[in-house]
Design a protein around this motif. Sequence first.
Motif, short mmCIF file in Angstrom:
data_model
loop_
_atom_site.label_atom_id
_atom_site.label_comp_id
_atom_site.label_asym_id
_atom_site.label_seq_id
_atom_site.Cartn_x
_atom_site.Cartn_y
_atom_site.Cartn_z
N SER A 3 0.83 -1.20 0.00
CA SER A 3 0.00 0.00 0.00
C SER A 3 0.87 1.25 0.00
O SER A 3 2.09 1.19 0.18
CB SER A 3 -0.90 0.00 1.24
OG SER A 3 -0.12 0.20 2.41
N ALA A 4 0.19 2.40 -0.21
CA ALA A 4 0.90 3.68 -0.15
C ALA A 4 1.51 3.90 1.22
O ALA A 4 2.61 4.46 1.35
CB ALA A 4 -0.07 4.81 -0.49
N LEU A 5 0.81 3.44 2.27
CA LEU A 5 1.31 3.60 3.62
C LEU A 5 2.62 2.82 3.80
O LEU A 5 3.51 3.28 4.53
CB LEU A 5 0.27 3.12 4.63
CG LEU A 5 0.57 3.37 6.10
CD1 LEU A 5 0.76 4.87 6.37
CD2 LEU A 5 -0.55 2.83 6.98
N ASP A 6 2.74 1.69 3.15
CA ASP A 6 3.99 0.93 3.22
C ASP A 6 5.15 1.72 2.65
O ASP A 6 6.26 1.72 3.19
CB ASP A 6 3.86 -0.40 2.47
CG ASP A 6 2.90 -1.36 3.15
OD1 ASP A 6 2.83 -1.34 4.39
OD2 ASP A 6 2.22 -2.12 2.44
N ASP A 7 4.90 2.42 1.54
CA ASP A 7 5.96 3.23 0.93
C ASP A 7 6.32 4.42 1.80
O ASP A 7 7.48 4.81 1.89
CB ASP A 7 5.53 3.71 -0.46
CG ASP A 7 5.61 2.61 -1.50
OD1 ASP A 7 6.33 1.62 -1.26
OD2 ASP A 7 4.97 2.73 -2.56
N VAL A 8 5.31 5.02 2.45
CA VAL A 8 5.59 6.13 3.37
C VAL A 8 6.45 5.62 4.52
O VAL A 8 7.45 6.25 4.90
CB VAL A 8 4.28 6.74 3.90
CG1 VAL A 8 4.57 7.73 5.02
CG2 VAL A 8 3.51 7.43 2.78
N ALA A 9 6.08 4.48 5.08
CA ALA A 9 6.84 3.90 6.18
C ALA A 9 8.25 3.53 5.73
O ALA A 9 9.22 3.70 6.49
CB ALA A 9 6.12 2.67 6.73
N PHE A 10 8.38 3.04 4.49
CA PHE A 10 9.69 2.67 3.95
C PHE A 10 10.65 3.86 4.02
O PHE A 10 11.81 3.71 4.42
CB PHE A 10 9.52 2.21 2.49
CG PHE A 10 10.81 2.08 1.73
CD1 PHE A 10 11.64 0.99 1.93
CD2 PHE A 10 11.18 3.06 0.81
CE1 PHE A 10 12.83 0.87 1.22
CE2 PHE A 10 12.35 2.94 0.09
CZ PHE A 10 13.20 1.85 0.31
N LEU A 11 10.18 5.04 3.68
CA LEU A 11 11.03 6.23 3.75
C LEU A 11 11.15 6.77 5.17
O LEU A 11 12.24 7.10 5.64
CB LEU A 11 10.47 7.32 2.83
CG LEU A 11 10.70 7.16 1.33
CD1 LEU A 11 10.00 8.26 0.55
CD2 LEU A 11 12.19 7.14 1.00
N ALA A 12 10.01 6.84 5.84
CA ALA A 12 9.99 7.50 7.15
C ALA A 12 10.83 6.77 8.19
O ALA A 12 11.35 7.39 9.12
CB ALA A 12 8.55 7.62 7.64
N LEU A 13 10.97 5.46 8.06
CA LEU A 13 11.67 4.68 9.07
C LEU A 13 13.17 4.55 8.82
O LEU A 13 13.85 3.83 9.54
CB LEU A 13 11.04 3.28 9.17
CG LEU A 13 9.59 3.25 9.66
CD1 LEU A 13 9.05 1.83 9.64
CD2 LEU A 13 9.47 3.85 11.05
#
Length: 285
Positions: A3-13
């Motif tokens: 999901s898009a949230l996974d990609d956000v988390a990929f960068l944010a973490l």
Amino acid sequence: MNSALDDVAFLALSENRIALLAGLSDDQAHTRDELMDATDVSRPTLGRILDDLEERAWITQYGQEAQITSLGAWVHDEFTDLLEMMDTARRLRAVEQWLSTDTLAFELKRLTDATVTLPSQNNPLAPMHRASELERTARQSRVLTHALPAPCLNAHWEAITTGTQQFEAVVTPNVVATMTDTAHRSQFTDILTADQATVYVCDDPIPDVVGINDGVVYFGVDDDKGAPLALIETGDETVHTWAAETFESYQEGALLLTPDSFSEIQETTSDSEQLMELESIENPQ
């Protein structure tokens, strides 16, 4: 990667992933050695991150070189904007309840690029001192205020009397009364007599201190006791338009304060003080 949230988390973490995407954001091809020097990550870590970025079509790799894609550039720009917004929101947490959203007629997202000066233990008056810095160096200054503390008065007086500033102010009667004090009277009179300065007095309440200094807008945030909580400054065009329109709306209903009218106010204030002293003598507690 579901999901898009996974990609956000990929960068944010991972700060390293953000740093690598930023290192490629100039749209030029970079070698792995260049990226290692720029981001200070190990070669194995660099390889894993580059592969992950390529899997998302954010970069392309050619042997030992990597280059951002148009999709990756878009992701970088939008994610950077999100980080800046969240950083501003974090700094505004302490003063959110005091923000006058009724009078600040713009969306808070206009403050994404804003600089927020907060009090600190070592400098509890940091917002006031920052305001005076802006006012001292401005060539064009407009101020709408219900208070004119000594650092700000000194800043304007110095700039006006040395001929480096055009100054307009709309103030409350309380400000004028404060300026009749002997500690401020001389400097304020110098400002009133200067050709490049005009001061207006408005009877309407002025809830927020607003300044426009060479196109940079600042506004103060005070608590319910008038203590400075923050100074927020921004070059955003929408905020600048709001500040200019707000200043002009108060200016339209205000009266010009002249050196003569200020002298009359001083005399009236002096008479009132003398009367209060006589009353205290005649009616001791």
